[in-house]
Write a protein that holds these residues in place. Structure first.
Motif, short mmCIF file in Angstrom:
data_model
loop_
_atom_site.label_atom_id
_atom_site.label_comp_id
_atom_site.label_asym_id
_atom_site.label_seq_id
_atom_site.Cartn_x
_atom_site.Cartn_y
_atom_site.Cartn_z
N PRO A 111 0.85 -1.26 -0.01
CA PRO A 111 0.05 0.01 -0.15
C PRO A 111 0.91 1.32 -0.03
N GLU A 112 2.12 1.17 0.36
CA GLU A 112 2.85 2.25 0.39
C GLU A 112 3.78 2.43 -1.08
N TRP A 113 3.49 1.58 -1.94
CA TRP A 113 4.61 1.80 -2.97
C TRP A 113 4.35 2.90 -3.70
N ALA A 114 3.25 3.41 -3.86
CA ALA A 114 2.96 4.65 -4.86
C ALA A 114 3.65 6.00 -4.09
N GLU A 115 3.63 6.03 -2.61
CA GLU A 115 4.36 7.05 -1.96
C GLU A 115 5.71 7.12 -2.03
N ILE A 116 6.29 5.70 -2.26
CA ILE A 116 7.68 5.42 -2.13
C ILE A 116 8.18 6.02 -3.77
N VAL A 117 7.49 5.49 -4.54
CA VAL A 117 7.82 5.88 -6.01
C VAL A 117 7.95 7.41 -6.16
N ASP A 118 6.64 7.95 -5.60
CA ASP A 118 6.49 9.41 -5.74
C ASP A 118 7.50 10.23 -4.86
N ALA A 119 8.02 9.76 -3.89
CA ALA A 119 9.01 10.34 -3.19
C ALA A 119 10.61 10.33 -3.93
N ALA A 120 10.52 9.20 -4.89
CA ALA A 120 11.86 8.84 -5.74
C ALA A 120 11.92 9.95 -6.77
N LEU A 121 10.68 10.31 -7.26
CA LEU A 121 10.78 11.32 -8.47
C LEU A 121 10.92 12.71 -7.81
N TRP A 122 12.17 13.21 -7.90
CA TRP A 122 12.46 14.51 -7.03
C TRP A 122 11.86 15.62 -7.89
N SER A 123 11.55 15.88 -8.92
CA SER A 123 11.04 17.00 -9.41
C SER A 123 9.46 16.94 -9.99
#
Length: 103
Positions: free
Chosen positions: A67-79
């Protein structure tokens, strides 16, 4: 059928294949940042650095239903631009799946 679907998703004529699997190679070639001599280095860097360390991990998290994967991916996309392109890419992939009856 799954092989056919995989080929369609990867086909550059489909919205998903047109952007999702080359990591910007066409643009880099067009802009002269990559040439024939650099192609193997480009592919190696994309597979080892981008796919192995980021895309593969994000895909695995999504597949497992984390359930947290989307937030993790979003945080990795810095711009903001990267996040927006990622959302657009996902929407295009879902549109392709819907059109192919793979909902």
């Amino acid at each position: 059928m799954s092989l056919l679907a995989a080929l369609q998703f990867g086909d550059s004529a489909f919205p998903s294949g047109g952007f999702a699997f080359s990591w910007g190679l066409e643009t880099a070639l067009r802009d002269g940042r990559v040439g024939r001599a650099d192609l193997s280095d480009w592919i190696e860097a994309e597979l080892l650095d981008r796919w192995a360390r980021f895309d593969r991990v994000a895909l695995a998290g999504a597949w497992e239903g984390d359930p947290e994967w989307a937030e993790i991916v979003d945080a990795a996309l810095w711009s903001e631009a990267m996040r927006l392109r990622s959302l657009e890419a996902g929407a295009a992939l879902l549109t392709s799946a819907r059109r192919m009856g793979l909902e």
